[in-house]
Write a protein that holds these residues in place. Structure first.
Motif, short mmCIF file in Angstrom:
data_model
loop_
_atom_site.label_atom_id
_atom_site.label_comp_id
_atom_site.label_asym_id
_atom_site.label_seq_id
_atom_site.Cartn_x
_atom_site.Cartn_y
_atom_site.Cartn_z
N UNK A 127 42.13 29.64 46.66
CA UNK A 127 41.53 29.05 45.47
C UNK A 127 42.01 29.85 44.27
N UNK B 193 34.35 31.38 41.06
CA UNK B 193 35.04 30.49 41.99
C UNK B 193 34.81 30.98 43.41
N UNK B 194 34.52 30.05 44.30
CA UNK B 194 34.34 30.43 45.70
C UNK B 194 35.69 30.78 46.31
N UNK C 27 37.47 30.63 49.88
CA UNK C 27 37.24 29.91 51.13
C UNK C 27 38.27 30.37 52.16
N UNK C 28 37.82 30.87 53.31
CA UNK C 28 38.79 31.28 54.32
C UNK C 28 39.63 30.08 54.76
N UNK C 29 40.91 30.32 54.95
CA UNK C 29 41.79 29.23 55.40
C UNK C 29 42.47 28.49 54.27
N UNK C 30 42.12 28.79 53.03
CA UNK C 30 42.84 28.17 51.92
C UNK C 30 42.85 29.13 50.72
N UNK D 224 30.17 39.49 44.17
CA UNK D 224 30.33 38.41 45.14
C UNK D 224 29.05 37.58 45.06
N UNK D 225 29.18 36.27 44.81
CA UNK D 225 27.96 35.46 44.70
C UNK D 225 27.84 34.40 45.78
N UNK D 226 28.64 34.50 46.82
CA UNK D 226 28.38 33.59 47.94
C UNK D 226 27.97 34.48 49.10
N UNK D 227 26.78 34.24 49.62
CA UNK D 227 26.22 35.12 50.63
C UNK D 227 27.22 35.31 51.78
N UNK E 252 39.54 37.02 54.07
CA UNK E 252 39.96 37.40 55.41
C UNK E 252 38.94 36.98 56.46
N UNK E 253 37.70 36.64 56.04
CA UNK E 253 36.69 36.37 57.05
C UNK E 253 35.80 35.18 56.69
N UNK E 254 34.81 35.38 55.81
CA UNK E 254 33.85 34.30 55.54
C UNK E 254 33.94 33.89 54.07
N UNK E 255 33.05 33.01 53.66
CA UNK E 255 33.03 32.59 52.26
C UNK E 255 32.63 33.76 51.36
#
Lengths: 341, 237, 560
Positions: free
Chosen positions: A187, A179-180, A182-185, A203-206, A164-167
């Motif tokens: 995965x 798996x990352x 990604x906002x806007x798509x 969550x492993x993406x800051x 809904x917001x960031x990575x």
């Protein structure tokens, strides 16, 4: 003597001792948590393959370094170096060629396990993963929503993920899956879990302030337990035997989740008026108007609480518009009625 | 080594820096350095060209629709102006080499005039687009003037602003690329003006014209980038 | 046999009374506006060490905070700023400019027998761009900090309310500093070499710095434009990187890593270059397989451009793109392996002297072996999925960026320090610093490999209690490491005040910077020394009285 090297070995031993889990129930190996998915053994196999090759070459390099630092050390009048070839084509080809072949194998096994993990099988059970700062929401095919992830064991489960917001990034160490998001798509990733138990999703993406608290519990259960859980989650008003709640029981449950902090059921005034004995009574408002506490007044107060506030109470309630289904509002009404008038 | 005395000063003309052995070495170093710098400039712009390619690949319609709002005529005028300025710049380098100070000065002045002319045309284009509300990204907000221009260019008869295609990313890229190019034109004007001052002072001779050569190369690159931008932005069909 | 000691005009005894570059002119302005590459190198040395200490303070704060699972010192937001500023300061202000800026500037023209770099004024501008960048970063500290991580990933970097624009502008200036340094070195190597010094008669330090310069010039502009776009995205809302307005965050990652992976080689190649010098000098042997080592630098520089996507195996880029990047990543491991084996073989039948710089060089071999081999786990797509964005990766790149690069930087500093300042430092203290750094480093980072693969994500302000033991070991190690760095810096700087006078060539090195006075005279050489075969130590002989390695007449050459 080459002291730094010796101290490194000491460090390794020390680190190894510390790293042995102190909790006897903790499972897994020195390097890994328990293997709980079909991907885990494949991924770990590549890891250990690279690991032992690395260990071998590290030992070789360190041994050669220590040996030569001692054997060929400068000693006044005794040893001041000796002629030796400045290059050696065969030798250099060897130590380019052998690593080259070994890396091809690493590359290939790594690629295979990656493709396995990256290719969701058709007809997998599909769970929608909604990530946002800083929590997870899982939506199941039957409409159930939860902040915990429940999975049936020995089942292909596909995750369709969005942010809904960031990575963000979806990581369950016990499954070796990541798996990352990604906002806007969208995965996708998938797992086939093999071991019942409780694991952690990180969550492993800051993703900002509370990144380190963005975790969820993962429960891998047998099919029957899972089915029961997901059915109950979709319709929270079922009892142990799968029988629907009575309206009063529905109301009681909602009261316990939403209303209890401000409205008592024993006649005492908290933030708002008590529900006990309130049904059907005449309510007086700040401007002196009065109204009967009936179905319509209840529903209007729920959706637009500031409109008619009972005299002597603060306009503290927020609107519940869109929160409850009609059946839930009916349940609340039934519950309040049951508290007597 | 033969020349061991040049830090004593004699035998070392003032335009030859202390650390160079010969004028040839200085010239070669300067020219080579300029080429390397131009490579970095190309790579600087290449990021934007990549973004252009990526978004055009993902949204071909957006780029097609956008060209209805760009004036091919103004773009073409600017292309001609820049090509002319490149020609005068090249001639200026030749003049410096030939020690023709008068024509060196004249050509530099013409080059600066062309560069300023380019910016003026560009300013007209920008203000026209701002007038239509065709700004970048979040500020993209086309108004009825844009609707009129779109109907005129396409022969369609749209009546409602919401029917206009959403082109905000195109204009983001358009302003970034032409804006960055414009900044380079401004820097070029500054550099050529400095050359002009030195040319009037008579700094350049057949042995020393490295600065004119270097700025000339830079100016050709600025020109070349526009030659790419013009068809990529204005001539999409 | 009688050996004849030759005294050319560059000898210290000849120029003893002559002013050197340090005292040729006086006053702060004579430093600020100097165009002398040696003084610029010295300013970079002081500046980058300052940045190292600033970044180090943040590192210690990070480690201290992680002493307990719920965090010892600060709230999450502040912790996020600690690790961001640690990373950004270290990467942009220390690791990237460190070796080329400080040691490259000082040593490269001297090694070429040149009087300066090709564009001395541009060189000064590079330094001041670095200083402006540093000022911007310090400004960030006082204007709300920065919490994006040093990678500035969108869309978070567009949304956060910290000083992203200041930081990005700082990095932009630092990028141009780096570009101009690279440009200068490329032209210097091409155009300022003595006529009779061929490409394959250059010391490997020059090869390494040259390869680095090529990457700096080709990759850094892309970072420049990326950061510029990010700044505009943030201030004016472009919708190119920000998903809220139709942008693509993955595109930002591609742009960012197109620079930032080659940047890893901008960092490591100069370190490798120093190690080549140290291994040769302290083994008194030409680097084994010199040609292959030289070519491998260039190969690393080229391959370095083609592997950026291995940072994005889990990002949602296509599996086939990942496959290509994985393949190229493994390819780049081969030239690195070649270098390690060739350095080792250089010691074979050499005369190995374990002075302080050699301690750093041998430590580097261990660090780089571990750092390089753990890179294999990450280059392999399957294992990377599990290890990506965990402490495993944190440990891997610290083994390379700190273990390898900082150790090489310190090795190089200890090697050239006598030439820079004309003073010998205390050997015992120098070795103590090296040993403490080595122990501290491994205690800090080895446990992080284990934590990572067991399930500890990176950039976490708090963590699960099961990792506490390993975190505490790591924190203890960090303080040992910090002590080692402090000892090393103290040893060097105190020598300026109370060190013994350094001889012209204390290590018996064969390259040309040792042929001029110590410290060098203002214009480096009165007379460009004769170019000798590279790494030919046979005409150097140790003089017990002066502690100098005298150049003796080469009997094989007509030298009247």
């Amino acid at each position: 003597m080459n002291l730094p090297i010796l101290s490194t070995l000491a460090n390794l031993v020390q680190a190894a001792q510390v790293a042995v889990p102190s909790d006897p129930t903790a499972e897994g190996t020195f390097w890994f948590p328990v293997q709980a998915s079909t991907l885990a053994p494949k991924s770990d196999w590549t890891f250990y393959y690279i690991y032992w090759i690395s260990a071998f070459f590290t030992a070789l390099i360190v041994a050669a370094m220590i040996f030569m630092a001692i054997r060929y050390r400068y000693r006044k009048g005794v040893w001041d170096g000796e002629e030796s070839p400045g290059h050696g084509l065969a030798l250099e080809l060897t130590w380019s060629g052998i690593p080259f072949l070994l890396t091809i194998a690493m590359w290939y096994t790594g690629f295979k396990s990656y493709m396995y993990g990256d290719t969701p099988p058709p007809n997998g059970y599909e769970i929608q993963v909604k990530a946002r700062q800083w929590n997870w929401e899982f939506i199941y095919p039957n409409g159930a929503k939860s902040t915990e992830l429940h999975l049936p064991v020995e089942q292909d489960v596909t995750f369709v993920m969005s942010s809904a917001d960031v990575l963000h990034s979806f990581w369950i160490p016990a499954f070796r899956v990541k798996k990352d998001i990604v906002p806007g798509r969208y995965t996708k990733t998938w797992v086939h879990s093999t071991l019942e138990g409780q694991y952690t999703l990180f969550c492993t993406e800051y993703c900002g302030k509370d990144h380190s608290q963005m975790m969820a519990q993962v429960f891998v259960e047998d099919q029957a337990t899972f089915d029961g859980w997901v059915a109950k989650q979709a319709n929270p008003y079922l009892d142990e035997d799968g029988q629907p709640f009575t309206p009063v029981a529905i109301g009681e449950k909602i009261y316990g989740q939403h209303c209890f902090a401000c409205h008592s059921i024993d006649g005492s005034a908290v933030v708002g008026p008590s529900w006990k004995g309130s049904w059907g009574t005449e309510r007086t408002f700040e401007n002196g108007d009065t109204r009967l506490f009936d179905e319509n007044y209840f529903k209007e107060s729920l959706l637009d609480p500031g409109a008619q506030v009972v005299k002597g109470f603060p306009p503290a309630m927020t609107s519940y518009r869109g929160v409850f289904k009609d059946s839930e509002i009916d349940g609340l009404i039934a519950y309040i009625k049951s508290l007597g008038n | 080594m033969s020349s061991s005395t040049h830090d004593d000063g004699h035998d070392h003309p003032e335009w030859l820096a202390h650390h160079f052995e010969t004028p040839e070495q200085q010239f070669e170093a300067g020219k080579f350095g300029m080429w390397v710098f131009l490579v970095t400039e190309v790579l600087f712009f290449s990021g934007l060209f990549c973004a252009y390619t990526y978004y055009r690949g993902n949204h071909p319609d957006m780029f097609l629709d956008a060209h209805f709002f760009l004036s091919t005529k103004m773009g073409a005028i600017n292309t001609a102006v820049l090509i002319l300025s490149s020609f005068t710049m090249a001639t200026a380098v030749r003049n410096a080499q030939m020690e023709n100070r008068v024509w060196l000065i004249r050509n530099l002045v013409i080059t600066i005039a062309c560069a300023i002319g380019f910016l003026v045309v560009k300013a007209f284009e920008y203000s026209h687009k701002f007038h239509m509300g065709l700004k970048w990204g979040t500020f993209y907000n086309p108004n009825e003037h844009a609707l009129e221009a779109y109907n005129e260019a396409t022969g369609r008869h749209l009546t409602d602003l919401s029917q206009l295609p959403d082109l905000h990313q195109f204009f983001s890229i358009y302003y970034c690329m032409t804006g960055l190019h414009g900044v380079h034109v401004v820097l070029g004007i500054v550099a050529i003006s400095l050359l002009l001052r030195r040319a009037i002072r008579g700094d350049f001779n057949r042995y020393y014209f490295t600065a004119v050569d270097g700025v000339g190369l830079y100016w050709h690159l600025v020109d070349l980038i526009w030659i790419f931008l013009f068809p990529l932005m204005y001539l999409i069909h | 046999m009688e050996t004849k000691v030759t005294h050319d005009k560059n000898d210290s005894i000849y120029g003893g009374a002559e002013p050197n570059y340090l005292n040729a002119s006086k006053g702060i302005l004579s430093w600020m506006f100097t165009i002398d590459h040696k003084r610029i190198g010295v300013m970079y040395t002081f500046g980058t060490i300052g940045a190292l200490m600033l970044g180090g303070v943040f590192a210690l704060l990070v480690r201290l905070h992680l002493w307990v699972p719920e965090g010892l010192l600060v709230d999450n937001q502040t912790y996020n700023q600690f690790f961001t500023l640690h990373g950004a300061v270290m990467v942009f202000l220390f690791v990237i400019p460190g070796i080329p800026g400080a040691l490259g500037n000082f040593a490269l023209p001297l090694m070429l027998g040149a009087k300066d770099v090709a564009f001395p004024r541009v060189n000064l501008m590079s330094f001041w761009l670095w200083a402006i960048g540093a000022v911007f970063f310090v400004t960030v500290l006082v204007t709300g900090g920065l919490d994006t991580g040093w990678t500035f990933y969108t869309p978070y970097s567009v949304k956060t309310d910290t000083s992203v624009i200041w930081a990005v502008s700082g990095a932009f200036f630092l990028g141009f500093s780096s570009i101009f340094t690279g440009l200068n070195f490329i032209v210097t190597v091409h155009r300022m070499r003595p006529k009779n010094m061929g490409w394959f008669n250059m010391p490997l330090f020059i090869w390494g710095i040259y390869s680095t310069a090529v990457i700096q010039v080709l990759a850094t502009p892309v970072l420049g434009i990326t950061l510029l776009l990010l700044a505009v995205e943030r201030s004016a809302g472009l919708g190119i990187f920000n998903s809220e307005f139709g942008g693509d965050p993955v595109l930002f990652q591609h742009f960012f890593w197109f620079y930032s992976h080659p940047a890893v080689y901008i960092m490591i190649l100069p370190a490798m270059a120093i190690i080549s010098e140290l291994m040769a000098t302290f083994s008194r042997k030409k680097v084994f397989g010199y040609t292959l080592v030289a070519y491998s630098s260039v190969a690393i520089a080229i391959f370095g451009f083609l592997v950026w996507g291995h940072h994005m195996f889990t990002s949602g880029q296509s599996a086939w793109a990942s496959l290509v990047f994985s393949t190229l990543t493994f390819s780049i491991s081969i030239p690195s392996a070649i270098k390690v084996f060739n350095w080792l073989s250089t010691m074979y039948k050499g005369s190995v002297r374990l002075d302080t710089p050699m301690w750093y060089a041998l430590a580097f071999l261990w660090m780089f072996t571990v750092g390089g081999l753990t890179g294999m786990f990450l280059g392999s797509m399957g294992t990377d999925v599990h290890l990506h964005d965990t402490y495993f990766i944190v440990s891997h790149f610290h083994y390379v960026m700190v273990g390898s690069i900082m150790f090489a930087y310190f090795g190089g500093l200890h090697y050239w320090w006598p030439k820079m300042f004309g003073k010998m430092y205390n050997e015992v203290m120098g070795k103590l610093g090296a040993a403490l750094m080595f122990i501290g480093f491994n205690v800090t980072f080895f446990p992080q490999f284990i934590m990572g693969s067991r399930g500890m994500p990176r950039r976490y302000a708090t963590y699960l209690p099961e990792f506490q033991n390993l975190h505490q070991v790591s924190t203890v190690g960090a303080f040992i490491l910090g002590t080692g760095v402090a000892v090393g810096i103290w040893t060097l700087f105190s020598s300026i005040v109370n060190g013994k006078k350094a001889p012209q060539n204390p290590w018996g090195a064969a390259s040309m910077e040792w042929e001029t006075a110590t410290p060098p005279i203002e214009h480096n050489f009165h007379e460009i020394p004769t170019v000798k075969p590279v790494y030919d130590f046979s005409t150097l002989k140790f003089n017990e009285e002066t502690g100098n390695w005298d150049r003796i007449a080469d009997t094989s050459e007509d030298n009247n």
